[in-house]
Enzyme design. Structure first.
Site, PDB file in Angstrom:
ATOM      1  N   GLU A  99      13.024   4.682 -39.401  1.00 13.54           N
ATOM      2  CA  GLU A  99      12.156   4.683 -38.221  1.00 13.54           C
ATOM      3  C   GLU A  99      11.374   5.985 -38.165  1.00 13.54           C
ATOM      4  O   GLU A  99      11.891   7.049 -38.497  1.00 13.54           O
ATOM      5  CB  GLU A  99      13.021   4.526 -36.970  1.00 13.54           C
ATOM      6  N   ASP A 101       8.976   7.874 -35.271  1.00 14.34           N
ATOM      7  CA  ASP A 101       8.731   7.714 -33.835  1.00 14.34           C
ATOM      8  C   ASP A 101       7.720   8.685 -33.255  1.00 14.34           C
ATOM      9  O   ASP A 101       7.811   9.896 -33.485  1.00 14.34           O
ATOM     10  CB  ASP A 101      10.018   7.963 -33.032  1.00 14.34           C
ATOM     11  N   GLU A 103       7.065   9.119 -29.145  1.00 18.76           N
ATOM     12  CA  GLU A 103       7.383   8.672 -27.795  1.00 18.76           C
ATOM     13  C   GLU A 103       6.723   9.625 -26.811  1.00 18.76           C
ATOM     14  O   GLU A 103       6.807  10.848 -26.978  1.00 18.76           O
ATOM     15  CB  GLU A 103       8.891   8.625 -27.554  1.00 18.76           C
ATOM     16  N   THR A 117       8.999  13.317 -31.045  1.00 21.80           N
ATOM     17  CA  THR A 117       8.943  12.731 -32.385  1.00 21.80           C
ATOM     18  C   THR A 117      10.339  12.712 -32.978  1.00 21.80           C
ATOM     19  O   THR A 117      11.182  13.553 -32.674  1.00 21.80           O
ATOM     20  CB  THR A 117       8.001  13.517 -33.316  1.00 21.80           C
ATOM     21  N   ASN A 118      10.564  11.735 -33.857  1.00 22.45           N
ATOM     22  CA  ASN A 118      11.866  11.629 -34.508  1.00 22.45           C
ATOM     23  C   ASN A 118      11.694  10.865 -35.816  1.00 22.45           C
ATOM     24  O   ASN A 118      10.739  10.092 -35.972  1.00 22.45           O
ATOM     25  CB  ASN A 118      12.864  10.904 -33.592  1.00 22.45           C
ATOM     26  N   GLU A 128      14.778  15.383 -33.750  1.00 24.56           N
ATOM     27  CA  GLU A 128      13.751  15.427 -32.732  1.00 24.56           C
ATOM     28  C   GLU A 128      12.950  16.727 -32.751  1.00 24.56           C
ATOM     29  O   GLU A 128      13.514  17.813 -32.911  1.00 24.56           O
ATOM     30  CB  GLU A 128      14.372  15.270 -31.337  1.00 24.56           C
ATOM     31  N   TRP A 193      16.615   9.750 -18.230  1.00 19.81           N
ATOM     32  CA  TRP A 193      16.517  10.912 -19.123  1.00 19.81           C
ATOM     33  C   TRP A 193      15.091  11.405 -19.393  1.00 19.81           C
ATOM     34  O   TRP A 193      14.897  12.549 -19.799  1.00 19.81           O
ATOM     35  CB  TRP A 193      17.169  10.603 -20.479  1.00 19.81           C
ATOM     36  N   GLY A 197      15.060  15.622 -17.899  1.00 26.05           N
ATOM     37  CA  GLY A 197      16.431  15.221 -18.140  1.00 26.05           C
ATOM     38  C   GLY A 197      16.973  14.199 -17.168  1.00 26.05           C
ATOM     39  O   GLY A 197      18.194  14.058 -17.004  1.00 26.05           O
TER      40      GLY A 197
END
Length: 285
Positions: A99, A101, A103, A117-118, A128, A193, A197
């Site tokens: 994957e 990412d 987001e 990002t990941n 991340e 989250w 947070g």
């Protein structure tokens, strides 16, 4: 091949294995969930996703891709978008999925969006990096791109690189290179989250929340052609060996110096046994 004025390789003389997609959301994507909250309009040129208290929405590409350059223009949820997440990513399927990412974490009005990002390889993520943007991503469309080849993954915003994930297989780090991936996007509620947070919850009086998409484009090769047995035959494709030039490396350092707000490679508390292997060489950051 040649360099364009913005510092990236211009793709000339594409291999016969190359496939170009883009231009019409009706042809390229399926609306996968959210009932009427996902819409395609303007003759297939615009797609929108919406979120309200009952549901979010999403779509995925009809095609799978193995390597290439993927561009999409997004205009993110405006106003008070706290608690919402707009995800735009590549993913394969199964427990050992790969994957890549983007987001976009919503915010209170006036606060900056966070770009999360990941990279997952063989079902494992935890890589991340997060950034603020240097513009308001809700006022106009901006281009978010992924370049994925056998050497590296490059994340770009308006053609400015913000992150590079190098192939570090030589030091034992898996790299996504065998599983074709589809493009996915979704708009959903993550107020446990997403904003500070989870301290700031979604204000449902502001719903529906809507993000817009246009100008999708892919330069890639078909999964049948991009197998390990044929990789050598496409290794001379421009995007396949694409590297950042000196100007783009300077832009990358500028973004990471001024706008990066989290980097897993420097989170020593998270990795008490030592930072991940790919973080131990600066060229892999």
């Amino acid at each position: 091949m040649a360099f364009s004025s913005n510092g990236f390789l211009v793709i000339l003389g594409l291999s016969c294995l190359m496939v170009a997609y883009g231009g019409n959301f009706h042809q390229d994507f399926d609306l996968t969930w959210g009932d009427q909250k996902a819409k395609i309009f303007n003759g297939g040129q615009i797609l929108s996703l919406s979120l309200d208290k009952t549901s979010g929405s999403g779509f995925k590409s009809k095609q799978e891709y193995l390597f290439g350059r993927i561009d999409m223009q997004l205009k993110l949820v405006a106003g008070n978008s706290a608690g919402t997440v707009t995800a735009y990513y590549l993913s394969s399927e199964g427990p050992t999925h790969d994957e890549i990412d983007f987001e976009f974490l919503g915010n209170l009005s006036g606060d900056p969006y966070i770009v999360h990002t990941n990279v997952f390889t063989q079902g494992k993520g935890n890589r991340e990096q997060q950034f603020y943007l240097w513009f308001d991503p809700t006022r106009n469309f901006h281009t978010y791109s992924i370049i994925w080849n056998t050497q590296q993954i490059i994340f770009l915003v308006d053609n400015t690189p913000i992150r590079v994930f190098k192939n570090a297989e030589t030091i034992g780090v898996p790299f996504p290179k065998t599983q074709p991936m589809r493009i996915y996007s979704s708009l959903w509620n993550a107020d446990d989250w997403a904003t500070r947070g989870g301290l700031v919850k979604t204000d449902w009086t502001k719903a529906p929340f809507t993000a817009y998409y246009r100008n999708f484009n892919v330069q890639t090769c078909s999964p049948r052609s991009c197998t390990s047995s044929s990789a050598s035959s496409i290794s001379n494709g421009a995007w396949q060996g694409q590297e950042l030039d000196a100007y783009s490396r300077r832009r990358l350092r500028w973004v990471q110096k001024h706008f990066m707000i989290y980097n897993y490679c420097t989170d020593l508390k998270r990795f008490p046994q030592g930072i991940p292997a790919e973080c131990r060489r600066s060229r892999f950051l």
